[in-house]
Design an enzyme around this catalytic site. Structure first.
Site, PDB file in Angstrom:
ATOM      1  N   TYR A 117      28.381 -31.951 -27.912  1.00 34.17           N
ATOM      2  CA  TYR A 117      28.331 -33.360 -28.302  1.00 34.17           C
ATOM      3  C   TYR A 117      26.935 -33.771 -28.734  1.00 34.17           C
ATOM      4  O   TYR A 117      25.971 -33.015 -28.551  1.00 34.17           O
ATOM      5  CB  TYR A 117      28.827 -34.248 -27.150  1.00 34.17           C
ATOM      6  CG  TYR A 117      27.806 -34.502 -26.063  1.00 34.17           C
ATOM      7  CD1 TYR A 117      27.526 -33.548 -25.098  1.00 34.17           C
ATOM      8  CD2 TYR A 117      27.101 -35.700 -26.027  1.00 34.17           C
ATOM      9  CE1 TYR A 117      26.574 -33.794 -24.103  1.00 34.17           C
ATOM     10  CE2 TYR A 117      26.157 -35.952 -25.037  1.00 34.17           C
ATOM     11  CZ  TYR A 117      25.901 -34.993 -24.078  1.00 34.17           C
ATOM     12  OH  TYR A 117      24.957 -35.230 -23.112  1.00 34.17           O
ATOM     13  N   ARG A 130      21.524 -30.607 -35.053  1.00 32.23           N
ATOM     14  CA  ARG A 130      21.656 -30.097 -33.680  1.00 32.23           C
ATOM     15  C   ARG A 130      23.127 -29.928 -33.300  1.00 32.23           C
ATOM     16  O   ARG A 130      23.485 -28.972 -32.607  1.00 32.23           O
ATOM     17  CB  ARG A 130      20.926 -31.017 -32.692  1.00 32.23           C
ATOM     18  CG  ARG A 130      20.699 -30.349 -31.337  1.00 32.23           C
ATOM     19  CD  ARG A 130      19.754 -31.118 -30.453  1.00 32.23           C
ATOM     20  NE  ARG A 130      20.295 -32.420 -30.111  1.00 32.23           N
ATOM     21  CZ  ARG A 130      19.616 -33.374 -29.466  1.00 32.23           C
ATOM     22  NH1 ARG A 130      18.359 -33.155 -29.097  1.00 32.23           N
ATOM     23  NH2 ARG A 130      20.171 -34.541 -29.197  1.00 32.23           N
ATOM     24  N   LYS A 139      23.863 -28.353 -26.559  1.00 34.05           N
ATOM     25  CA  LYS A 139      24.176 -29.660 -25.963  1.00 34.05           C
ATOM     26  C   LYS A 139      25.676 -29.668 -25.668  1.00 34.05           C
ATOM     27  O   LYS A 139      26.488 -30.185 -26.429  1.00 34.05           O
ATOM     28  CB  LYS A 139      23.776 -30.792 -26.921  1.00 34.05           C
ATOM     29  CG  LYS A 139      23.609 -32.106 -26.235  1.00 34.05           C
ATOM     30  CD  LYS A 139      22.697 -33.025 -26.991  1.00 34.05           C
ATOM     31  CE  LYS A 139      22.745 -34.446 -26.461  1.00 34.05           C
ATOM     32  NZ  LYS A 139      22.654 -34.599 -25.017  1.00 34.05           N
ATOM     33  N   GLU A 191      13.168 -30.399 -17.293  1.00 34.94           N
ATOM     34  CA  GLU A 191      13.541 -31.677 -17.918  1.00 34.94           C
ATOM     35  C   GLU A 191      14.365 -32.521 -16.964  1.00 34.94           C
ATOM     36  O   GLU A 191      14.709 -32.087 -15.860  1.00 34.94           O
ATOM     37  CB  GLU A 191      14.306 -31.436 -19.216  1.00 34.94           C
ATOM     38  CG  GLU A 191      15.632 -30.717 -19.041  1.00 34.94           C
ATOM     39  CD  GLU A 191      16.369 -30.502 -20.369  1.00 34.94           C
ATOM     40  OE1 GLU A 191      16.153 -31.243 -21.327  1.00 34.94           O
ATOM     41  OE2 GLU A 191      17.204 -29.552 -20.414  1.00 34.94           O
TER      42      GLU A 191
HETATM   43  N1  PDD Z   1      20.882 -36.768 -23.683  1.00 34.89           N
HETATM   44  N2  PDD Z   1      17.528 -33.278 -22.184  1.00 34.89           N
HETATM   45  C1  PDD Z   1      18.824 -33.401 -21.896  1.00 34.89           C
HETATM   46  C2  PDD Z   1      19.430 -32.516 -20.870  1.00 34.89           C
HETATM   47  C3  PDD Z   1      19.603 -34.357 -22.560  1.00 34.89           C
HETATM   48  O1  PDD Z   1      20.907 -34.479 -22.275  1.00 34.89           O
HETATM   49  C4  PDD Z   1      18.978 -35.217 -23.522  1.00 34.89           C
HETATM   50  C5  PDD Z   1      19.747 -36.249 -24.283  1.00 34.89           C
HETATM   51  C6  PDD Z   1      17.611 -35.045 -23.795  1.00 34.89           C
HETATM   52  C7  PDD Z   1      16.890 -35.861 -24.836  1.00 34.89           C
HETATM   53  O2  PDD Z   1      17.336 -35.576 -26.144  1.00 34.89           O
HETATM   54  P1  PDD Z   1      17.244 -36.634 -27.328  1.00 34.89           P
HETATM   55  O3  PDD Z   1      15.825 -37.105 -27.362  1.00 34.89           O
HETATM   56  O4  PDD Z   1      17.590 -35.854 -28.542  1.00 34.89           O
HETATM   57  O5  PDD Z   1      18.193 -37.767 -27.029  1.00 34.89           O
HETATM   58  C8  PDD Z   1      16.923 -34.057 -23.103  1.00 34.89           C
HETATM   59  C9  PDD Z   1      21.699 -37.739 -24.368  1.00 34.89           C
HETATM   60  C10 PDD Z   1      21.011 -39.040 -24.598  1.00 34.89           C
HETATM   61  C11 PDD Z   1      23.012 -37.859 -23.624  1.00 34.89           C
HETATM   62  O6  PDD Z   1      23.284 -37.006 -22.796  1.00 34.89           O
HETATM   63  O7  PDD Z   1      23.781 -38.751 -23.908  1.00 34.89           O
END
Ligand code: PDD
Length: 289
Positions: free
Chosen positions: A30, A49, A148, A181
């Site tokens: 997703y 991505r 993701k 993270e």
């Molecule tokens: N999550 N690390 C993890 C594990 C994440 O799930 C996310 C983003 C990020 C940050 O990625 P970005 O800057 O591209 O949003 C880092 C999204 C917001 C979610 O799970 O809905």
């Protein structure tokens, strides 16, 4: 209205099979995106991505990027949204139980969007609490955090721990004990005017917000360092913040009950302001790739 497979349907009709392998096994991927004043921020980067995650699990995204981009905008329009959070989900689809992806001939494709709900102002004025948790981030040679994926139990277990500790976000270490993270965010910290963040090869998601922040820091001539960092280093930081698509730059005021003061710090404030300028420029069309 929800975009399901190839058309918009009312929420009540947006139904998927109980045999969907996304539901049975967390088999899918997703993206979460943010729209500001009707413009979807970094749409191309999220699209890249999405397709990368899909290819890393051998999943065919059933739509072309151009079609998906139009569908994202159509979904926003159908729901009369300007400031929105959008989620694109692609799962393996329905098939008999069993792990073989070939059991599922047709992936399930969903886009939904809702009005962006602002975080409480004090999260930005004062910062949020984070806790380093015992749950380690998935070993990247077992389940690469760069995918993701819909399989979020690793992060959910960390979130449960954070909640127990009274923290808003968990900070996970990788299998070697280096800072990795958050459950849905990347983490940054600063001390002696150097901005530090775990490198991608610690086993983290390469956040799109993270990348923008690193670029902005370079533009602002803030020294940056990507690497392997021990918990002591973040405990001793003068500033900490977390980032993601919806949080942007969110200051941290406390880590494991150790106060960071003043929060937000100087660098955090600078980056937060510069990030918002970047967004404003982007929606005016100045910085689109
Ligand atoms: N999550 N690390 C993890 C594990 C994440 O799930 C996310 C983003 C990020 C940050 O990625 P970005 O800057 O591209 O949003 C880092 C999204 C917001 C979610 O799970 O809905």
């Amino acid at each position: 209205m929800i975009y399901l497979n190839n058309k918009l349907v009312p929420e009540g009709k947006a139904l998927i099979s109980v045999f969907d392998h996304g539901f049975l096994y967390g088999d899918g991927i997703y993206e979460t995106l943010r729209a500001y004043k009707g413009t979807v921020f970094m749409l191309d980067e999220h699209m890249d991505r999405l397709f990368r995650s899909a290819s890393m699990i051998g999943l065919m995204v059933p739509q072309k990027p151009g079609t998906i981009k139009k569908a994202v905008y159509n979904t926003m329009e159908a729901n009369r949204l300007d400031d929105a959070v959008i989620r694109i989900t692609v799962s393996r689809g329905a098939g008999p139980p069993g792990l073989d992806p070939d059991l599922c001939p047709k992936p399930t494709f969903v886009i939904f969007a809702s009005a962006f709900k602002k975080y409480p102002g004090q999260y930005y004025r004062k910062g949020v609490k984070v806790a380093i948790v015992n749950t380690r981030r998935n070993y990247n040679k077992a389940l690469d955090p760069q995918i993701k994926s819909l399989n979020f139990l690793n992060n959910i277990l960390a979130k449960i721990e954070a909640k127990k500790a009274g923290a808003y976000e968990a900070i996970m270490l990788n299998y070697r004990g280096y800072i990795a993270e958050g459950t849905i965010s990347n983490v940054f910290f600063a001390g002696n005017n150097v901005l530090c963040t775990p490198s991608i090869n610690t086993g983290i998601l390469d956040g799109i917000t993270r990348r923008i922040i690193l670029d902005i820091a370079k533009e602002l001539k803030i020294k940056t360092m990507e690497g392997n960092f021990r918990p002591e280093e973040i405990y001793n930081a003068q500033e900490i913040f977390i980032s993601n698509t919806t949080m942007e730059v969110m200051p941290v005021t406390e880590i494991d009950n150790k106060k960071i003061s003043p929060a937000p710090g100087k660098i955090t404030k600078m980056l937060n302001r510069a990030y918002r300028r970047k967004v404003a420029g982007y929606i005016k069309g100045e910085n689109k790739a």
